[in-house]
Design an enzyme around this catalytic site. Structure first.
Site, PDB file in Angstrom:
ATOM      1  CE1 TYR A  40      53.158 -51.409 -86.333  1.00  8.44           C
ATOM      2  CE2 TYR A  40      53.895 -49.656 -87.883  1.00  8.44           C
ATOM      3  CZ  TYR A  40      52.976 -50.472 -87.215  1.00  8.44           C
ATOM      4  OH  TYR A  40      51.543 -50.423 -87.815  1.00  8.44           O
ATOM      5  CG  ASP A  72      60.479 -52.665 -92.484  1.00  8.89           C
ATOM      6  OD1 ASP A  72      60.335 -51.698 -93.523  1.00  8.89           O
ATOM      7  OD2 ASP A  72      59.590 -52.683 -91.741  1.00  8.89           O
ATOM      8  CE  LYS A  83      56.774 -44.969 -92.105  1.00  7.37           C
ATOM      9  NZ  LYS A  83      55.850 -44.609 -90.664  1.00  7.37           N
TER      10      LYS A  83
END
Ligand code: PLP
Length: 436
Positions: free
Chosen positions: A144, A247, A275
Site C-alpha cells: 500500500y 516507501d 509515520k
C-alpha cells in the site's frame, strides 16, 4: 456482541450522524457495533469513551513510536505552535528538522517535507517519471502506498482470487473513480519474486520509470524481503535506468533510525517517510539522490503544499528524531517486541496451533497457517477467522491489535514488561477461547 461499550456506542451514533460511516479514514470503520471512539492516548494505552483502557498495538497504524502523548514531543509542539504554525516562508524549525532527517539517513542528499505518506509517494512517482521521461511504475501485490490514483492497485485488501496468474498478474483496482488510463501505467508483481521483476524488465524495461516497494511489507503481515530481493531490485533498476523508490512510510524511523535501508543494507534512489518520523503528528518527507530531487529546483517538476513543513509537524519530527537518535527507544522496542514475538510463538506451540510470528520486532503479525508467508497471495492460506476471533477476544480483555490480520502489530518505546505480560496472557486466553 459488539466491541463498543454503552458510551462508546452513543458517541459512534453521533459520529454516524455527521461523518460517513462515523470515520475520517475508511480503514477505521470496523462495522457499526465494533468501530471504536477513542477519548485519549497515554503511553502504550488508548482509552475509549467508556473509560476502558487498552494496551495499544495499532498505534495509529504505526506512527506512535515513542508512545502516545510523549511529553518531550508534546512540549516541542506546544512551544512551536505558540509561535505560529503556517507561513508562506521557510522556517528555522523546518531547517533543523530536515537536518535531523538527513543526519539519520545518509543516502538522503536532498529532501522536502509533505504532510502525509500519500503526498510523499505521489511526489516520488512524479520525480521518477520526470527524471526518466518514462511512465510505467512497478509495484508489488499487497503493498500500500497511499490513497492516490496511481497506486491503488492490488493493495492488501484485494481479493486474491482476482489477481490473475503469478506469471502474468492482473492489477486489481482497489477503488472506483480511478480513470481507466491510469491502469495502463501500473505493473504489479508478486513480492519476493526477483525472476518476475527481471522478466518484466526484459520486455518493458525501457518504459519503466520506477520500482516502488515497501522494503518490508508493512501492510501485509510484515513479510520480510528474502535475502537478495532488495539487492536484486537495486541491480535491475541500475541496469535499466529506473528509479528505485523505497516507501519507508511505515518502516522509516521504526525498524531503525535509518529505516529499512539501514537494516537491509540496500540504498534506494528515493525514499518516502512519514509515520514514526513525527510520533503521530502529520509530517512526511520525500528525499534521496540530488540529481533527481533537484528537478524541483531546476523547474518543470511541481512540488507544493500550503501546510508542508508546518511548525507543528516539523517540531514533532525534530523532537522525535532527536529522541530516536539516542538509540534508547529502539532498545526498549526491541526488548518488548522480541519478548512478544517469542511469547506468542511459545503459546502457539503449547496450544498446538499452526502459526508463525512474521516480521520485525518493531512491527510483526501472526500468520495462522502451516508455512509462513512470503508474498501477498499467501493470504489465502491464513486462517483469518481464527485470527479475527482471537483479536476480538484480546480487545475484550483490554489489548488492542488491529482486527485485520494483514496490518502488523506496532510496538512503541512505552511498551514495557507489564504490557508484554498482560498481552501474552490475553493472547493465550483469547486463542484458547477462539479455537473452541
Ligand atoms: C507504506 C505506506 N505508504 C504510504 C502510506 C500512506 O500514508 P498516509 O496515510 O499518511 O497518506 C501508508 C499508510 O499506511 C503506508 O503504509
Amino acid at each position: 456482541m459488539g466491541l463498543q461499550g454503552p458510551r462508546t456506542a452513543e458517541w459512534f451514533a453521533r459520529a454516524k450522524g455527521v461523518l460517513v460511516n462515523g470515520v475520517s479514514s475508511g480503514f477505521r470503520y470496523w462495522g457499526d457495533e465494533d468501530t471504536m471512539v477513542i477519548d485519549r492516548g497515554e503511553g502504550a494505552y488508548v482509552v475509549d469513551m467508556d473509560g476502558k483502557r487498552y494496551i495499544d498495538y495499532q498505534l495509529g497504524f504505526g506512527p506512535i513510536i515513542l508512545g502516545h502523548a510523549d511529553p518531550t514531543v508534546i512540549a516541542a509542539v506546544a512551544e512551536a505552535a505558540a509561535g505560529g504554525t503556517t507561513f508562506a516562508m521557510t522556517t528555522a524549525r523546518e531547517i533543523e528538522a530536515a537536518e535531523a532527517v538527513v543526519g539519520a539517513i545518509p543516502w538522503v542528499e536532498g529532501m522536502r517535507f509533505t504532510n502525509t505518506g500519500t503526498e510523499a509517494t505521489m511526489h516520488a512517482i512524479r520525480l521518477a517519471r520526470a527524471h526518466t521521461g518514462r511512465e510505467l511504475v512497478v509495484k508489488f501485490e499487497g503493498c500500500y502506498h497511499g490513497a492516490h490514483d496511481y497506486v491503488l492497485f492490488t493493495t492488501a485488501g484485494s481479493p486474491v482470487e482476482h489477481l490473475g496468474s503469478r506469471r502474468s498478474p492482473v492489477p486489481w483496482q482497489a477503488s472506483s473513480g480511478i480513470p481507466e488510463a491510469i491502469r495502463s501505467t501500473i505493473r504489479v508483481l508478486p513480492y519476493n519474486d526477483l525472476e518476475a521483476v527481471e522478466r518484466l524488465f526484459r520486455s518493458e524495461g525501457g518504459r519503466i520509470a520506477a520500482i516502488l516497494v515497501e522494503p518490508m511489507m508493512g501492510n501485509c503481515f510484515g513479510v520480510m524481503p528474502e535475502p537478495g530481493f532488495l539487492e536484486g531490485l537495486r541491480r535491475v533498476a541500475d541496469e535499466y535506468g529506473a528509479v528505485l523508490v523505497f516507501d519507508e512510510v511505515k518502516t522509516g524511523f521504526r525498524m531503525a533510525l535509518g529505516g529499512a535501508a539501514e537494516v537491509f543494507g540496500v540504498e534506494p534512489d528515493l525514499g518516502t517517510f512519514a509515520k514514526s518520523m513525527g510520533n503521530g503528528f502529520p509530517i512526511a518527507a520525500v528525499g534521496g539522490r540530488n540529481d533527481i530531487v533537484q528537478d524541483w529546483a531546476r523547474g518543470g517538476v511541481t512540488q507544493a503544499g500550503t501546510y508542508s513543513a508546518n511548525a507543528v509537524g516539523v517540531a514533532a519530527a525534530k523532537a522525535t528524531i532527536d529522541l530516536l537518535a539516542t538509540g534508547e527507544p529502539y532498545e526498549r522496542i526491541r526488548a518488548a517486541g522480541r519478548a512478544l514475538m517469542q511469547g506468542i510463538e511459545g503459546i502457539l506451540a503449547e496450544e498446538g496451533v499452526e502459526g508463525h510470528v512474521v516480521g520485525h520486532w518493531s512491527m510483526f503479525s501472526i500468520f495462522f497457517a502451516e508455512e509462513p508467508p512470503r508474498e501477498f497471495r499467501d493470504v489465502a492460506r491464513h486462517d483469518a477467522d481464527l485470527y479475527e476471533e482471537t483479536v476480538r477476544g484480546m480487545i475484550r480483555r483490554g489489548v488492542m491489535p488491529v482486527d485485520d490480520g494483514l496490518e502488523p502489530w506496532f510496538v512503541s518505546a512505552a511498551h514495557g514488561d507489564e504490557e508484554v505480560a498482560r498481552t501474552l496472557e490475553a493472547f493465550g486466553d483469547a486463542l484458547v477461547e477462539a479455537k473452541g
